[in-house]
Write a protein that holds these residues in place. Sequence first.
Motif, PDB file in Angstrom:
ATOM      1  N   LYS A 116      18.501  37.873  64.075  1.00 31.25           N
ATOM      2  CA  LYS A 116      17.736  37.046  63.137  1.00 31.25           C
ATOM      3  C   LYS A 116      17.196  37.895  61.993  1.00 31.25           C
ATOM      4  O   LYS A 116      17.258  37.510  60.835  1.00 31.25           O
ATOM      5  N   LYS A 117      16.690  39.098  62.317  1.00 27.12           N
ATOM      6  CA  LYS A 117      16.165  39.986  61.272  1.00 27.12           C
ATOM      7  C   LYS A 117      17.267  40.416  60.306  1.00 27.12           C
ATOM      8  O   LYS A 117      17.041  40.523  59.107  1.00 27.12           O
ATOM      9  N   ARG A 118      18.475  40.666  60.835  1.00 25.38           N
ATOM     10  CA  ARG A 118      19.592  41.052  59.958  1.00 25.38           C
ATOM     11  C   ARG A 118      19.959  39.919  59.009  1.00 25.38           C
ATOM     12  O   ARG A 118      20.224  40.145  57.834  1.00 25.38           O
ATOM     13  N   VAL A 119      19.980  38.692  59.516  1.00 29.85           N
ATOM     14  CA  VAL A 119      20.293  37.534  58.672  1.00 29.85           C
ATOM     15  C   VAL A 119      19.217  37.360  57.604  1.00 29.85           C
ATOM     16  O   VAL A 119      19.528  37.138  56.423  1.00 29.85           O
ATOM     17  N   GLU A 120      17.946  37.466  57.980  1.00 29.75           N
ATOM     18  CA  GLU A 120      16.861  37.343  57.010  1.00 29.75           C
ATOM     19  C   GLU A 120      16.940  38.444  55.954  1.00 29.75           C
ATOM     20  O   GLU A 120      16.745  38.187  54.769  1.00 29.75           O
ATOM     21  N   HIS A 121      17.255  39.663  56.382  1.00 30.01           N
ATOM     22  CA  HIS A 121      17.387  40.781  55.442  1.00 30.01           C
ATOM     23  C   HIS A 121      18.532  40.512  54.467  1.00 30.01           C
ATOM     24  O   HIS A 121      18.395  40.721  53.254  1.00 30.01           O
ATOM     25  N   MET A 162      20.153  33.169  69.091  1.00 34.33           N
ATOM     26  CA  MET A 162      20.330  34.379  68.319  1.00 34.33           C
ATOM     27  C   MET A 162      19.229  35.363  68.715  1.00 34.33           C
ATOM     28  O   MET A 162      18.080  34.994  68.871  1.00 34.33           O
ATOM     29  N   SER A 163      19.622  36.618  68.867  1.00 37.43           N
ATOM     30  CA  SER A 163      18.644  37.636  69.247  1.00 37.43           C
ATOM     31  C   SER A 163      17.687  37.918  68.096  1.00 37.43           C
ATOM     32  O   SER A 163      17.943  37.574  66.940  1.00 37.43           O
ATOM     33  N   ARG A 164      16.576  38.568  68.431  1.00 36.21           N
ATOM     34  CA  ARG A 164      15.567  38.901  67.405  1.00 36.21           C
ATOM     35  C   ARG A 164      16.151  39.838  66.353  1.00 36.21           C
ATOM     36  O   ARG A 164      15.909  39.673  65.165  1.00 36.21           O
ATOM     37  N   ASP A 165      16.938  40.830  66.780  1.00 35.90           N
ATOM     38  CA  ASP A 165      17.563  41.756  65.838  1.00 35.90           C
ATOM     39  C   ASP A 165      18.578  41.040  64.949  1.00 35.90           C
ATOM     40  O   ASP A 165      18.674  41.328  63.759  1.00 35.90           O
ATOM     41  N   HIS A 182      18.363  39.880  50.358  1.00 36.70           N
ATOM     42  CA  HIS A 182      19.139  40.714  49.447  1.00 36.70           C
ATOM     43  C   HIS A 182      20.043  39.866  48.547  1.00 36.70           C
ATOM     44  O   HIS A 182      20.074  40.053  47.330  1.00 36.70           O
ATOM     45  N   VAL A 183      20.765  38.916  49.146  1.00 39.23           N
ATOM     46  CA  VAL A 183      21.712  38.090  48.383  1.00 39.23           C
ATOM     47  C   VAL A 183      20.991  37.239  47.349  1.00 39.23           C
ATOM     48  O   VAL A 183      21.420  37.150  46.194  1.00 39.23           O
ATOM     49  N   PHE A 184      19.888  36.619  47.737  1.00 41.18           N
ATOM     50  CA  PHE A 184      19.180  35.724  46.817  1.00 41.18           C
ATOM     51  C   PHE A 184      18.054  36.428  46.059  1.00 41.18           C
ATOM     52  O   PHE A 184      17.306  35.793  45.328  1.00 41.18           O
ATOM     53  N   GLU A 185      17.943  37.742  46.251  1.00 42.99           N
ATOM     54  CA  GLU A 185      16.944  38.550  45.569  1.00 42.99           C
ATOM     55  C   GLU A 185      15.528  37.987  45.754  1.00 42.99           C
ATOM     56  O   GLU A 185      14.752  37.863  44.815  1.00 42.99           O
ATOM     57  N   LEU A 186      15.223  37.657  47.006  1.00 50.10           N
ATOM     58  CA  LEU A 186      13.903  37.143  47.368  1.00 50.10           C
ATOM     59  C   LEU A 186      13.087  38.265  47.996  1.00 50.10           C
ATOM     60  O   LEU A 186      13.640  39.156  48.648  1.00 50.10           O
ATOM     61  N   PRO A 187      11.770  38.245  47.839  1.00 51.84           N
ATOM     62  CA  PRO A 187      10.940  39.279  48.470  1.00 51.84           C
ATOM     63  C   PRO A 187      11.060  39.235  49.989  1.00 51.84           C
ATOM     64  O   PRO A 187      10.981  38.167  50.598  1.00 51.84           O
ATOM     65  N   LYS A 188      11.255  40.403  50.593  1.00 51.78           N
ATOM     66  CA  LYS A 188      11.422  40.476  52.053  1.00 51.78           C
ATOM     67  C   LYS A 188      10.188  39.977  52.799  1.00 51.78           C
ATOM     68  O   LYS A 188      10.305  39.390  53.862  1.00 51.78           O
TER      69      LYS A 188
END
Length: 93
Positions: A6-11, A1-4, A15-21
């Motif tokens: 991976k960042k989209r999945v983490e973002h 998976m590309s870096r971008d 958002h979905v689990f309302e966790l601090p970024k």
Amino acid sequence: MSRDGKKRVEHLLSHVFELPKDLVMDLPRITMLGDMQVHVENHRGIIEYAKEKIRISTGCGELLINGSGLVLRNILPDEIVVDGRIRSIAILE
């Protein structure tokens, strides 16, 4: 998976689990108190330390703090506090 990708999945997860970024995406939390103090959480260590310049490794690159009379007040595994006259802060990739 590309870096971008991976960042989209983490973002999306934060958002979905309302966790601090900053926790999910391994980002530093940088808090400034006027031009006198910088508090950096979630760092990876100090690269360079001088009275005019401090470089700190973070998950998103290198944090560069320029100023005068810079002093490291606290150095803990997860946070650093820098005191002095802060002139500029930059994040370098």
